[in-house]
Design an enzyme around this catalytic site. Structure first.
Site, PDB file in Angstrom:
ATOM      1  N   ASN A   1       3.784   2.017   2.741  1.00  0.00           N
ATOM      2  CA  ASN A   1       5.178   1.936   2.283  1.00  0.00           C
ATOM      3  C   ASN A   1       5.928   3.232   2.600  1.00  0.00           C
ATOM      4  O   ASN A   1       7.071   3.221   3.073  1.00  0.00           O
ATOM      5  CB  ASN A   1       5.237   1.703   0.766  1.00  0.00           C
ATOM      6  CG  ASN A   1       4.725   0.327   0.360  1.00  0.00           C
ATOM      7  OD1 ASN A   1       4.623  -0.572   1.188  1.00  0.00           O
ATOM      8  ND2 ASN A   1       4.403   0.157  -0.911  1.00  0.00           N
TER       9      ASN A   1
ATOM     10  N   ASP B   1       7.729   4.918  -3.642  1.00  0.00           N
ATOM     11  CA  ASP B   1       7.347   5.234  -2.257  1.00  0.00           C
ATOM     12  C   ASP B   1       8.584   5.575  -1.423  1.00  0.00           C
ATOM     13  O   ASP B   1       8.562   6.495  -0.604  1.00  0.00           O
ATOM     14  CB  ASP B   1       6.612   4.042  -1.624  1.00  0.00           C
ATOM     15  CG  ASP B   1       5.323   3.731  -2.367  1.00  0.00           C
ATOM     16  OD1 ASP B   1       4.687   4.672  -2.866  1.00  0.00           O
ATOM     17  OD2 ASP B   1       4.974   2.538  -2.473  1.00  0.00           O
TER      18      ASP B   1
ATOM     19  N   GLU C   1      -4.530   6.357  -3.271  1.00  0.00           N
ATOM     20  CA  GLU C   1      -5.260   5.104  -3.093  1.00  0.00           C
ATOM     21  C   GLU C   1      -6.338   5.249  -2.022  1.00  0.00           C
ATOM     22  O   GLU C   1      -6.750   4.271  -1.417  1.00  0.00           O
ATOM     23  CB  GLU C   1      -4.285   3.964  -2.745  1.00  0.00           C
ATOM     24  CG  GLU C   1      -3.375   3.592  -3.911  1.00  0.00           C
ATOM     25  CD  GLU C   1      -2.393   2.478  -3.607  1.00  0.00           C
ATOM     26  OE1 GLU C   1      -1.950   1.829  -4.559  1.00  0.00           O
ATOM     27  OE2 GLU C   1      -2.052   2.267  -2.412  1.00  0.00           O
TER      28      GLU C   1
ATOM     29  N   THR D   1       9.975  11.929 -11.331  1.00  0.00           N
ATOM     30  CA  THR D   1      10.913  10.819 -11.136  1.00  0.00           C
ATOM     31  C   THR D   1      11.115  10.085 -12.457  1.00  0.00           C
ATOM     32  O   THR D   1      10.187   9.952 -13.262  1.00  0.00           O
ATOM     33  CB  THR D   1      10.402   9.847 -10.057  1.00  0.00           C
ATOM     34  OG1 THR D   1       9.100   9.388 -10.416  1.00  0.00           O
ATOM     35  CG2 THR D   1      10.322  10.533  -8.697  1.00  0.00           C
TER      36      THR D   1
ATOM     37  N   GLY E   1       0.876  -1.171   0.000  1.00  0.00           N
ATOM     38  CA  GLY E   1       0.000   0.000   0.000  1.00  0.00           C
ATOM     39  C   GLY E   1       0.913   1.220   0.000  1.00  0.00           C
ATOM     40  O   GLY E   1       1.857   1.296   0.799  1.00  0.00           O
TER      41      GLY E   1
HETATM   42  O1  RIB Z   1       3.873   1.614  -4.772  1.00  0.00           O
HETATM   43  C1  RIB Z   1       3.859   0.228  -4.583  1.00  0.00           C
HETATM   44  C2  RIB Z   1       2.569  -0.205  -3.981  1.00  0.00           C
HETATM   45  O2  RIB Z   1       1.525   0.028  -4.897  1.00  0.00           O
HETATM   46  C3  RIB Z   1       2.503  -1.669  -3.651  1.00  0.00           C
HETATM   47  O3  RIB Z   1       3.002  -1.979  -2.381  1.00  0.00           O
HETATM   48  C4  RIB Z   1       1.032  -1.985  -3.813  1.00  0.00           C
HETATM   49  O4  RIB Z   1       0.384  -2.117  -2.584  1.00  0.00           O
HETATM   50  C5  RIB Z   1       0.464  -0.837  -4.634  1.00  0.00           C
HETATM   51  O5  RIB Z   1      -0.457  -0.139  -3.935  1.00  0.00           O
END
Ligand code: RIB
Length: 295
Positions: A43, A242, A139, A210, A39
């Site tokens: 992360n 991330d 998200e 990036t 997520g």
């Molecule tokens: O950015 C990587 C993430 O994107 C993954 O860990 C996955 O969960 C998606 O959301």
């Protein structure tokens, strides 16, 4: 110590490792299935904590075994979960990842992540007010991102918007954010009427594009600048973006210059791709400093 609030998704990644990515309508035999914490929000929170920041995570998960593992993982990584809501009657978010042919493809099922509400953000107002920087990704519901953007703007707290995965986003959020960190494809979607160069020039010291192993681009008000990335061998790029975002936020919050912060972020992202899983390779502070000392 940098104080960071991450508002975003927390999920479990189900990664299938395969030699071949199936075409539409095709079935292939894979090698392995790996479950790990992921997520984008989680992360970024874990990456920032490993780099030495004091991190509070605000998000929503389910009351299920995946949710429990998400909480345990935050605890292992010293991320504060006071504002992590574990909700009844909804599953925790999952990401379904195929790792094949040297790249990933991902389908996210947000589930509980989409139950995050503006009222839940208000509960965390005091920590947001006290933060050096707030980080948000895409998200979670847009209504929540809009609310966070307004709060940060009103309180004068820096907001880093990582516009991933790309979705339509109100222009007010784009103008209120302190930093926006798309990849090239996301930048083209965010600024459809502008070339990459023009988008950068119009957003000096704000838009950071990036470019994977090549590094990251920004504009300093006079010229476009590329901060070169590190050439390393890649195992899994999941979570590299991330890690970049978290490391940039930590460095900026600590008062490093824009250039130094991007260099720090490039080094952290390069280290992160050397192990499997979004969080598997996320480096600790001393590892990034060691890498930078070799330059
Ligand atoms: O950015 C990587 C993430 O994107 C993954 O860990 C996955 O969960 C998606 O959301």
């Amino acid at each position: 110590m940098a104080k960071i609030v991450v508002i975003g998704s927390a999920s479990i990644d189900l990664t299938v490792i395969s030699d071949k990515r199936p075409l539409a309508g095709e079935t292939v035999i894979g090698k392995e299935l790996v479950l790990s914490p992921g997520g984008k929000g989680a992360n970024q929170a874990v990456a920032a904590a490993r780099l030495g920041a004091e991190v509070v995570f605000v998000g929503a998960i389910g009351k299920d075994s995946y949710g429990n593992e998400i909480v345990n993982n935050f605890n292992r990584n010293q991320v504060n979960t006071q504002y992590l809501h574990q909700l009844d009657n909804i599953a925790s978010g999952t990401a379904h990842i195929i790792l094949a042919e040297d790249d990933n493809s991902i389908v996210v099922i947000p589930a509980a992540n989409m139950q995050l509400t503006p009222a839940m953000i208000d509960e965390a107002l005091a920590v947001i007010h006290n933060a050096d920087i707030v980080m948000v990704q895409q998200e979670i519901p847009i209504s929540v991102i809009e609310h966070v953007s307004k709060i940060c703007h009103d309180l004068g707290v820096k907001l880093l918007l990582n516009p991933a995965p790309i979705r339509e986003i109100p222009s007010k959020i784009i103008s209120e954010a302190s930093y926006i960190t798309p990849n090239e494809h996301e930048a083209a979607a965010l600024f459809p009427s502008l070339s990459l160069g023009a988008a950068l020039a119009r957003n000096p010291h704000k838009l950071i594009v990036t470019q994977g192993k090549d590094g990251a681009l920004y504009h300093d008000g006079k010229q476009q600048i590329l901060i070169a990335g590190f050439q390393i061998s890649v195992v899994d790029t999941t979570g590299a973006g991330d890690t970049f975002n978290a490391a940039f936020a930590v460095a900026i919050a600590e008062g490093k210059s824009f250039d130094e912060s991007i260099r720090f972020a490039n080094a952290a992202a390069a280290l992160s791709v050397q192990k499997l899983g979004a969080q598997g390779g996320m480096p600790y502070r001393n590892e990034v400093e060691k890498m930078l000392s070799y330059e």
